[in-house]
Design a protein around this motif. Structure first.
Motif, PDB file in Angstrom:
ATOM      1  N   GLY A 203       0.797  -1.222   0.000  1.00  0.00           N
ATOM      2  CA  GLY A 203       0.000   0.000   0.000  1.00  0.00           C
ATOM      3  C   GLY A 203       0.825   1.265   0.000  1.00  0.00           C
ATOM      4  N   GLU A 204       2.087   1.157  -0.431  1.00  0.00           N
ATOM      5  CA  GLU A 204       2.980   2.307  -0.473  1.00  0.00           C
ATOM      6  C   GLU A 204       3.043   2.894  -1.879  1.00  0.00           C
ATOM      7  OE1 GLU A 204       6.772   0.975   0.848  1.00  0.00           O
ATOM      8  OE2 GLU A 204       6.017   0.198   2.767  1.00  0.00           O
ATOM      9  N   PRO A 205       3.268   4.213  -2.011  1.00  0.00           N
ATOM     10  CA  PRO A 205       3.381   4.802  -3.344  1.00  0.00           C
ATOM     11  C   PRO A 205       4.663   4.363  -4.044  1.00  0.00           C
ATOM     12  CG  PRO A 205       3.851   6.441  -1.656  1.00  0.00           C
ATOM     13  CD  PRO A 205       3.373   5.214  -0.938  1.00  0.00           C
ATOM     14  N   ILE A 206       4.617   4.327  -5.377  1.00  0.00           N
ATOM     15  CA  ILE A 206       5.792   3.975  -6.167  1.00  0.00           C
ATOM     16  C   ILE A 206       6.306   5.222  -6.892  1.00  0.00           C
ATOM     17  CG2 ILE A 206       5.078   1.576  -6.472  1.00  0.00           C
ATOM     18  CD1 ILE A 206       4.166   2.298  -9.325  1.00  0.00           C
ATOM     19  N   ASP A 207       7.620   5.337  -7.013  1.00  0.00           N
ATOM     20  CA  ASP A 207       8.227   6.437  -7.762  1.00  0.00           C
ATOM     21  C   ASP A 207       8.274   6.068  -9.238  1.00  0.00           C
ATOM     22  OD1 ASP A 207       8.625   7.910  -5.466  1.00  0.00           O
ATOM     23  OD2 ASP A 207      10.687   7.213  -5.176  1.00  0.00           O
ATOM     24  N   VAL A 208       7.631   6.863 -10.066  1.00  0.00           N
ATOM     25  CA  VAL A 208       7.549   6.595 -11.502  1.00  0.00           C
ATOM     26  C   VAL A 208       8.327   7.683 -12.229  1.00  0.00           C
ATOM     27  CG1 VAL A 208       6.020   6.247 -13.465  1.00  0.00           C
ATOM     28  CG2 VAL A 208       5.288   5.542 -11.172  1.00  0.00           C
ATOM     29  N   PHE A 209       9.516   7.347 -12.670  1.00  0.00           N
ATOM     30  CA  PHE A 209      10.394   8.341 -13.287  1.00  0.00           C
ATOM     31  C   PHE A 209      10.003   8.610 -14.740  1.00  0.00           C
ATOM     32  CE2 PHE A 209      12.884   6.615  -9.748  1.00  0.00           C
ATOM     33  CZ  PHE A 209      13.188   7.801  -9.093  1.00  0.00           C
ATOM     34  N   ASN A 210      10.393   9.789 -15.206  1.00  0.00           N
ATOM     35  CA  ASN A 210      10.035  10.280 -16.547  1.00  0.00           C
ATOM     36  C   ASN A 210       8.524  10.242 -16.754  1.00  0.00           C
ATOM     37  OD1 ASN A 210      10.978  11.454 -18.970  1.00  0.00           O
ATOM     38  ND2 ASN A 210      10.775   9.514 -20.048  1.00  0.00           N
ATOM     39  N   PHE A 211       7.792  10.356 -15.622  1.00  0.00           N
ATOM     40  CA  PHE A 211       6.323  10.393 -15.639  1.00  0.00           C
ATOM     41  C   PHE A 211       5.725   9.155 -16.316  1.00  0.00           C
ATOM     42  CE2 PHE A 211       8.156  14.672 -15.901  1.00  0.00           C
ATOM     43  CZ  PHE A 211       7.763  15.170 -14.661  1.00  0.00           C
ATOM     44  N   GLY A 212       6.498   8.053 -16.310  1.00  0.00           N
ATOM     45  CA  GLY A 212       6.029   6.794 -16.890  1.00  0.00           C
ATOM     46  C   GLY A 212       6.099   6.729 -18.390  1.00  0.00           C
ATOM     47  N   LYS A 213       6.743   7.721 -19.024  1.00  0.00           N
ATOM     48  CA  LYS A 213       6.722   7.815 -20.484  1.00  0.00           C
ATOM     49  C   LYS A 213       7.888   7.098 -21.164  1.00  0.00           C
ATOM     50  CE  LYS A 213       2.994  10.288 -20.597  1.00  0.00           C
ATOM     51  NZ  LYS A 213       1.741   9.622 -21.048  1.00  0.00           N
ATOM     52  N   HIS A 214       8.940   6.725 -20.397  1.00  0.00           N
ATOM     53  CA  HIS A 214      10.059   6.095 -21.098  1.00  0.00           C
ATOM     54  C   HIS A 214       9.758   4.622 -21.368  1.00  0.00           C
ATOM     55  CE1 HIS A 214      11.189   5.684 -16.790  1.00  0.00           C
ATOM     56  NE2 HIS A 214      11.702   4.527 -17.144  1.00  0.00           N
ATOM     57  N   GLU A 268       6.214   0.786 -22.789  1.00  0.00           N
ATOM     58  CA  GLU A 268       6.243   2.008 -21.991  1.00  0.00           C
ATOM     59  C   GLU A 268       6.076   1.641 -20.514  1.00  0.00           C
ATOM     60  OE1 GLU A 268       3.132   5.330 -22.085  1.00  0.00           O
ATOM     61  OE2 GLU A 268       4.741   6.126 -23.362  1.00  0.00           O
ATOM     62  N   LEU A 269       6.799   2.364 -19.651  1.00  0.00           N
ATOM     63  CA  LEU A 269       6.768   2.062 -18.224  1.00  0.00           C
ATOM     64  C   LEU A 269       5.345   2.085 -17.672  1.00  0.00           C
ATOM     65  CD1 LEU A 269       8.366   1.447 -15.634  1.00  0.00           C
ATOM     66  CD2 LEU A 269       8.587   3.920 -15.291  1.00  0.00           C
ATOM     67  N   SER A 270       4.531   3.021 -18.125  1.00  0.00           N
ATOM     68  CA  SER A 270       3.148   3.105 -17.634  1.00  0.00           C
ATOM     69  C   SER A 270       2.375   1.825 -17.958  1.00  0.00           C
ATOM     70  CB  SER A 270       2.442   4.321 -18.226  1.00  0.00           C
ATOM     71  OG  SER A 270       2.438   4.254 -19.642  1.00  0.00           O
ATOM     72  N   ARG A 271       2.622   1.234 -19.112  1.00  0.00           N
ATOM     73  CA  ARG A 271       1.974  -0.022 -19.487  1.00  0.00           C
ATOM     74  C   ARG A 271       2.486  -1.166 -18.607  1.00  0.00           C
ATOM     75  NH1 ARG A 271      -2.045  -3.285 -20.438  1.00  0.00           N
ATOM     76  NH2 ARG A 271      -1.542  -5.056 -21.789  1.00  0.00           N
ATOM     77  N   TYR A 272       3.763  -1.166 -18.332  1.00  0.00           N
ATOM     78  CA  TYR A 272       4.380  -2.178 -17.464  1.00  0.00           C
ATOM     79  C   TYR A 272       3.718  -2.158 -16.087  1.00  0.00           C
ATOM     80  CZ  TYR A 272       8.525  -4.933 -15.945  1.00  0.00           C
ATOM     81  OH  TYR A 272       9.394  -5.889 -15.498  1.00  0.00           O
ATOM     82  N   ILE A 273       3.492  -0.946 -15.578  1.00  0.00           N
ATOM     83  CA  ILE A 273       2.829  -0.809 -14.271  1.00  0.00           C
ATOM     84  C   ILE A 273       1.398  -1.327 -14.337  1.00  0.00           C
ATOM     85  CG2 ILE A 273       2.029   0.865 -12.556  1.00  0.00           C
ATOM     86  CD1 ILE A 273       4.519   2.566 -13.336  1.00  0.00           C
ATOM     87  N   ARG A 282      -4.423  -4.999  -7.694  1.00  0.00           N
ATOM     88  CA  ARG A 282      -4.307  -3.782  -6.882  1.00  0.00           C
ATOM     89  C   ARG A 282      -3.995  -2.595  -7.787  1.00  0.00           C
ATOM     90  NH1 ARG A 282      -2.409  -5.192  -1.542  1.00  0.00           N
ATOM     91  NH2 ARG A 282      -3.279  -7.249  -1.041  1.00  0.00           N
ATOM     92  N   THR A 283      -4.314  -1.396  -7.314  1.00  0.00           N
ATOM     93  CA  THR A 283      -3.985  -0.173  -8.043  1.00  0.00           C
ATOM     94  C   THR A 283      -2.834   0.538  -7.338  1.00  0.00           C
ATOM     95  OG1 THR A 283      -6.272   0.095  -8.777  1.00  0.00           O
ATOM     96  CG2 THR A 283      -4.854   2.043  -8.878  1.00  0.00           C
ATOM     97  N   ALA A 284      -1.874   0.988  -8.116  1.00  0.00           N
ATOM     98  CA  ALA A 284      -0.694   1.641  -7.544  1.00  0.00           C
ATOM     99  C   ALA A 284      -0.958   3.110  -7.269  1.00  0.00           C
ATOM    100  CB  ALA A 284       0.476   1.504  -8.502  1.00  0.00           C
ATOM    101  N   GLN A 285      -0.387   3.605  -6.166  1.00  0.00           N
ATOM    102  CA  GLN A 285      -0.302   5.048  -5.931  1.00  0.00           C
ATOM    103  C   GLN A 285       1.015   5.516  -6.556  1.00  0.00           C
ATOM    104  OE1 GLN A 285      -0.879   6.015  -1.678  1.00  0.00           O
ATOM    105  NE2 GLN A 285      -1.441   3.857  -1.413  1.00  0.00           N
ATOM    106  N   LYS A 286       0.962   6.508  -7.423  1.00  0.00           N
ATOM    107  CA  LYS A 286       2.133   6.875  -8.211  1.00  0.00           C
ATOM    108  C   LYS A 286       2.668   8.257  -7.852  1.00  0.00           C
ATOM    109  CE  LYS A 286       0.236   4.333 -12.177  1.00  0.00           C
ATOM    110  NZ  LYS A 286      -1.169   4.251 -11.736  1.00  0.00           N
ATOM    111  N   ASN A 287       3.982   8.331  -7.595  1.00  0.00           N
ATOM    112  CA  ASN A 287       4.692   9.608  -7.527  1.00  0.00           C
ATOM    113  C   ASN A 287       5.349   9.843  -8.879  1.00  0.00           C
ATOM    114  OD1 ASN A 287       4.151  10.064  -4.791  1.00  0.00           O
ATOM    115  ND2 ASN A 287       5.961   8.917  -4.130  1.00  0.00           N
ATOM    116  N   LEU A 288       4.788  10.740  -9.673  1.00  0.00           N
ATOM    117  CA  LEU A 288       5.317  10.988 -11.014  1.00  0.00           C
ATOM    118  C   LEU A 288       6.499  11.950 -10.917  1.00  0.00           C
ATOM    119  CD1 LEU A 288       1.959  11.311 -12.983  1.00  0.00           C
ATOM    120  CD2 LEU A 288       3.422   9.303 -12.711  1.00  0.00           C
ATOM    121  N   LEU A 289       7.647  11.520 -11.426  1.00  0.00           N
ATOM    122  CA  LEU A 289       8.904  12.257 -11.270  1.00  0.00           C
ATOM    123  C   LEU A 289       9.622  12.383 -12.605  1.00  0.00           C
ATOM    124  CD1 LEU A 289      10.117  10.352  -8.070  1.00  0.00           C
ATOM    125  CD2 LEU A 289       9.201  12.682  -8.127  1.00  0.00           C
TER     126      LEU A 289
END
Length: 335
Positions: A203-214, A268-273, A282-289
């Motif tokens: 239930g912890e947020p995940i850090d998603v770098f490049n806003f999940g676009k790479h 794409e990372l967003s698709r991987y997630i 489950r649904t991830a809580q995302k920190n977009l970075l």
């Protein structure tokens, strides 16, 4: 054959050792079991191997020249697969000296041990990170790799250069394998799939770098291992088509080759997630970075050279591989 694997308690090394044992090879594993990530996971991989006939193990570091050479002398391997290294792009910003010790000094010790014992073939891990600032996609082994973006990448390119020197001077057959984002059961806890799965379940947020676009060319562990075995069994000779007036990094007049091992299907990372979320329910809580220093925006492997020379190219869909990892994770950690 008698095959020495460095990094045998690691993700790729342990999986490779099992496959070689399955086909009847004798395997010596060499690993220092360092604490870059959870040693309990490394020990669990190793315990599975120690239960098997034909497997032996020596604990030691590549930097420990005496220990490494003693392992070579006691086991007398015919071929060697060097998978031990200080891994990780981001960690190289924090602890650069670890990369020089393991990946440069350690690799020199491996080359010297192979040279003086007339090893038939040295296969070693390089990395897709060597492509660095190159933005031509897909990455081909013929492309320039002169602009690394991290010390980890620079150390891996250095390994390729060092190997070529030994192939040229001492006729030591060497093959470098540029792995593309390996994932699957028994994977590394510092990699995205493992981190995301653990945090989503907690239930912890995940850090998603490049806003999940790479995008990454995620490559399933079984495909990586098959590629290693195909190249291990194919001892390189000098390339008769090599043109010194138009040199390519992929081959040489010396017994030297470099191959990509990637899935050839960037995701794409967003698709991987999304696939992880589906497998976990489950649904991830995302920190977009933004993109992290040292990371590249996209990777994609041109595996035509691997296909041409070995008849093999990876084929496991990411939808299948992620599901298998999540199943393993839940069973291993009982969650």
């Amino acid at each position: 054959m008698r095959i020495l694997i460095t990094g045998a308690a690691g993700f790729i090394g342990s999986s490779l050792a099992h496959r070689l044992l399955d086909r009847g090879d004798d395997v010596l594993g060499y690993d220092n079991l360092n604490d870059y990530y959870d040693v309990r996971l490394k020990q669990a991989r190793l315990d599975h191997l120690l239960a098997r006939e034909g497997f032996q193990f020596v604990k030691g570091s590549l930097e420990d020249r005496n220990a490494l050479e003693a392992a070579f002398d006691d086991f007398a391997p015919e071929r060697v697969v060097n998978l031990a290294a200080q891994a990780g792009v981001r960690y190289s910003l924090e602890n650069p000296r670890a990369y020089i010790d393991a990946n440069i000094v350690g690799f020199l010790n491996v080359l010297e041990a192979c040279r003086h014992r007339r090893i038939e073939h040295l296969v070693y891990a390089s990395s897709s990170s060597v492509y660095g600032a190159n933005r031509k996609l897909p990455f081909a082994v013929e492309d320039s790799v002169d602009h690394p973006l991290s010390l980890y990448a620079a150390s891996k390119k250095s390994n390729e250069l060092m190997a070529h020197t030994y192939s040229h001077l001492f006729q030591l057959p060497t093959t470098g394998l540029r792995f593309f984002t390996v994932y699957g059961p028994w994977g590394r806890p510092d990699m995205a799939l493992f981190l995301f799965t653990r945090k989503i379940l907690a239930g912890e947020p995940i850090d998603v770098f490049n806003f999940g676009k790479h995008t990454r060319d995620f490559t399933y562990i079984d495909d990586i291992v098959e590629g290693v075995i195909r190249t291990l069994d194919r001892v390189p000779a000098g390339d008769p088509d090599f043109d010194p007036l138009k040199p390519t990094p992929a081959s040489s007049l010396a017994p030297y080759r470099v191959y990509n091992i990637g899935n050839d299907r960037p995701v794409e990372l967003s698709r991987y997630i999304e696939l992880i979320e589906q497998a976990l329910g489950r649904t991830a809580q995302k920190n977009l970075l933004p993109l992290q220093p040292g990371d590249v925006p996209d990777t994609a492997a041109d595996v035509s050279a691997l296909m041409r020379d070995t008849g093999y190219s990876p084929a496991t869909p990411v939808e299948v591989g992620v599901g298998r990892f999540v199943q393993w994770y839940r069973e291993f950690y009982a969650v």
